[in-house]
Design an enzyme around this catalytic site. Structure first.
Site, PDB file in Angstrom:
ATOM      1  N   LYS A  22       0.845  -1.209   0.000  1.00 29.68           N
ATOM      2  CA  LYS A  22       0.000   0.000   0.000  1.00 29.68           C
ATOM      3  C   LYS A  22       0.874   1.250   0.000  1.00 29.68           C
ATOM      4  O   LYS A  22       0.629   2.183  -0.768  1.00 29.68           O
ATOM      5  CB  LYS A  22      -0.881  -0.025   1.261  1.00 29.68           C
ATOM      6  CG  LYS A  22      -1.517   1.298   1.611  1.00 29.68           C
ATOM      7  CD  LYS A  22      -2.465   1.190   2.802  1.00 29.68           C
ATOM      8  CE  LYS A  22      -1.900   1.575   4.134  1.00 29.68           C
ATOM      9  NZ  LYS A  22      -1.548   2.987   4.314  1.00 29.68           N
ATOM     10  N   ASN A  23       1.891   1.248   0.850  1.00 30.45           N
ATOM     11  CA  ASN A  23       2.681   2.473   1.011  1.00 30.45           C
ATOM     12  C   ASN A  23       3.658   2.729  -0.139  1.00 30.45           C
ATOM     13  O   ASN A  23       4.318   3.770  -0.182  1.00 30.45           O
ATOM     14  CB  ASN A  23       3.419   2.457   2.359  1.00 30.45           C
ATOM     15  CG  ASN A  23       2.446   2.634   3.517  1.00 30.45           C
ATOM     16  OD1 ASN A  23       1.261   2.902   3.305  1.00 30.45           O
ATOM     17  ND2 ASN A  23       2.952   2.482   4.731  1.00 30.45           N
ATOM     18  N   CYS A 116      -5.630   7.644   9.187  1.00 30.10           N
ATOM     19  CA  CYS A 116      -5.899   6.987  10.461  1.00 30.10           C
ATOM     20  C   CYS A 116      -5.911   7.966  11.607  1.00 30.10           C
ATOM     21  O   CYS A 116      -5.126   8.913  11.626  1.00 30.10           O
ATOM     22  CB  CYS A 116      -4.806   5.960  10.737  1.00 30.10           C
ATOM     23  SG  CYS A 116      -5.224   4.325  10.190  1.00 30.10           S
ATOM     24  N   ARG A 121      -0.985  14.417  13.152  1.00 36.12           N
ATOM     25  CA  ARG A 121      -0.150  14.072  11.987  1.00 36.12           C
ATOM     26  C   ARG A 121       0.095  15.342  11.197  1.00 36.12           C
ATOM     27  O   ARG A 121      -0.557  15.605  10.191  1.00 36.12           O
ATOM     28  CB  ARG A 121      -0.810  12.979  11.148  1.00 36.12           C
ATOM     29  CG  ARG A 121      -0.879  11.684  11.895  1.00 36.12           C
ATOM     30  CD  ARG A 121      -1.444  10.587  11.067  1.00 36.12           C
ATOM     31  NE  ARG A 121      -0.457   9.941  10.210  1.00 36.12           N
ATOM     32  CZ  ARG A 121      -0.683   8.830   9.540  1.00 36.12           C
ATOM     33  NH1 ARG A 121      -1.847   8.242   9.627  1.00 36.12           N
ATOM     34  NH2 ARG A 121       0.247   8.297   8.778  1.00 36.12           N
ATOM     35  N   ASP A 305       3.738   0.422  12.153  1.00 37.09           N
ATOM     36  CA  ASP A 305       2.572  -0.201  11.525  1.00 37.09           C
ATOM     37  C   ASP A 305       2.385  -1.669  11.938  1.00 37.09           C
ATOM     38  O   ASP A 305       1.399  -2.292  11.549  1.00 37.09           O
ATOM     39  CB  ASP A 305       2.664  -0.108   9.992  1.00 37.09           C
ATOM     40  CG  ASP A 305       2.382   1.311   9.500  1.00 37.09           C
ATOM     41  OD1 ASP A 305       1.944   2.149  10.303  1.00 37.09           O
ATOM     42  OD2 ASP A 305       2.615   1.574   8.305  1.00 37.09           O
ATOM     43  N   ARG A 397      -9.007  -0.460   4.422  1.00 41.88           N
ATOM     44  CA  ARG A 397      -8.101   0.548   3.866  1.00 41.88           C
ATOM     45  C   ARG A 397      -6.763  -0.065   3.449  1.00 41.88           C
ATOM     46  O   ARG A 397      -6.098   0.453   2.543  1.00 41.88           O
ATOM     47  CB  ARG A 397      -7.828   1.658   4.897  1.00 41.88           C
ATOM     48  CG  ARG A 397      -8.999   2.584   5.129  1.00 41.88           C
ATOM     49  CD  ARG A 397      -8.548   3.759   5.973  1.00 41.88           C
ATOM     50  NE  ARG A 397      -7.205   4.117   5.600  1.00 41.88           N
ATOM     51  CZ  ARG A 397      -6.244   4.478   6.453  1.00 41.88           C
ATOM     52  NH1 ARG A 397      -6.491   4.546   7.726  1.00 41.88           N
ATOM     53  NH2 ARG A 397      -5.051   4.772   6.016  1.00 41.88           N
TER      54      ARG A 397
END
Ligand code: UD1
Length: 418
Positions: A22-23, A116, A121, A305, A397
């Protein structure tokens, strides 16, 4: 709203194919705006963050077409440099688009990003970096407005190694005039993957994976086909699941070297792990032993994570563990939910003190964020009896076909619409 119903206690056996990261995919999709030529990204994971990023690209005037597991992005007709708040709030990674949109249009307007709920952030490092490249930034009514006549390469020093800021600055700098260096850059494997992608479309980027990234601006970028790297966090989640439930699983198509920190910890816990090229085989048939302490760190340290999933594992180990979260402020929101399942955890500031219990018990729990939600699923799989995990949209997600993959390994888990 959808939920998972889990009947815990099954051991896990078999193989699971690891999805594309995903990242990696998110910043690479953002990079597609930089070129007029077609970009094919292979093996796109079926997750909502990626679908939302594609929606944002479409809103910018790019064409995105699915071709089986691949997506083809054509940005040649992109004509809009504004990302509305409804979309930006769905996805924190929408902020990556600042770098590429400003590079393309010399102007960008984006609502403050979502993502999230794991604490503050900020995006100050992203914005400071862009300012160093000559971008004028104003913030008004929840929107960030950027404009510039020209992007000029510069030396940038990050106050802390932010993954997103490193990637955003790389995206803005690839077509800037002259050379940009990013010192104290983040070193996550996904940044190296972005570099490899950018170089394939004609950029001149070097140093990603180390703490200094150098970008020599180029005039034009081209099209390509690209397969991003495997998802180390998904691989880690399945390994932790098998460690907690017992059994023997193989994570296939992984990059073991990218999750060495987890592999070492799981071995200390008592798991047998064999690595064979892109396969990681984990075997465990006993109660796990606690590791005394573990703290999250930027790569190559233990990933934030995987913190929630690993804390979930610590709840069923013999003895105590202390888990320290160094990156995000409120990344223990899943802890009260785990307590409902019988976990013995006390959170004080950045530390979670876990006293292992023999068995967790099934309960009804609520997912509050992506990785915390995955941690609750793992707890449910290892617990005695029936659990339900509510609001699994958070889990969707980042985990494609999560319940299918778990069922293939022998877990009893179903998705139910409430
Ligand atoms: C990325 C990952 C996310 C992961 C995180 C840390 C993506 C899409 N997401 O998120 O899954 O949890 O890295 O590995 O790749 N910070 C600032 N100012 C900024 C930016 C960051 O202070 O402008 C701080 C953050 O508050 C945090 C730390 O830097 O404490 C690390 O955050 P960062 O690396 O930027 O995380 P993301 O890129 O958002």
């Amino acid at each position: 709203m959808e939920k998972y119903i889990i009947n815990g206690g099954n051991k896990l056996y078999g193989s699971v194919k690891i999805q594309t990261a995903k990242n990696s995919v998110l910043p690479i999709l953002a990079a597609a705006v930089l070129t007029d030529e077609k970009i094919t990204i292979k093996n796109i994971p079926q997750i909502s963050d990626v679908r939302n990023m594609i929606k944002i690209l479409t809103c910018l005037g790019c064409k995105a077409v699915y071709d089986g597991d691949n997506v083809i992005i054509d940005s040649s007709a992109s004509d809009c440099c504004e990302i509305p708040s409804a979309l930006a709030h769905e996805l924190r990674s929408s902020v990556f688009l600042l770098g590429s949109v400003i590079s393309r249009f010399r102007s960008a307007k984006i609502a403050y990003p979502g993502g999230c709920d794991i604490g503050l952030r900020p995006v100050d490092l992203h914005l400071n970096g862009l300012k160093r490249l000559g971008v004028e930034i104003t913030e008004k009514n929840g929107y960030i407005h950027c404009k510039c006549d020209k992007l000029r390469g510069n030396e940038i020093m990050l106050d802390c190694p932010s993954v997103g800021a490193t990637e955003n600055i790389m995206l803005a700098a690839v077509k800037a005039e002259g050379v940009t260096t990013i010192a104290n850059a983040a070193r996550e494997p996904e940044i190296e993957d972005l570099q490899n992608f950018l170089n394939l479309i004609g950029a001149k980027v070097s140093g990603a994976g180390s703490s200094t990234v150098r970008i020599e601006g180029v005039k034009k970028l081209y099209g390509c086909e690209y397969s991003p790297i495997p998802d180390r966090i998904e691989a880690g989640t399945f390994l932790v699941a098998a460690a907690m439930c017992g059994g023997e699983i193989t994570a296939e198509g992984a990059k073991p070297e990218n999750i060495i920190s987890l592999i070492h910890k799981l071995r200390e816990n008592g798991c047998k792990i064999h690595i064979n090229n892109d396969k990681i085989v984990l075997e465990n048939h006993r109660r796990l032993t606690s590791v005394k302490s573990i703290e999250t760190q930027p790569y190559p340290g233990f990933p934030t994570d995987l913190q929630a999933q690993y804390t979930s594992l610590c709840t069923v180990c013999s003895r105590h563990s202390i888990i320290t979260e160094n990156l995000f402020e409120t990344r223990f929101k899943y802890v009260p939910e785990l307590r409902k399942m019988g976990a013995d955890i006390t959170v004080i500031g950045r530390n979670a003190f876990v006293r292992g219990v023999e068995k967790l018990k099934g309960a009804s729990v609520m997912a509050h964020d992506l990785r915390g939600g995955a941690a609750l699923v793992l707890a449910g799989l290892a617990a005695e009896g029936r659990s339900e995990v509510l609001d699994i949209s958070h889990i969707d997600r980042g985990y494609g076909s999560f319940e299918y993959k778990l069922r293939n390994l022998g877990a009893d888990i179903v998705r139910v619409t409430v």
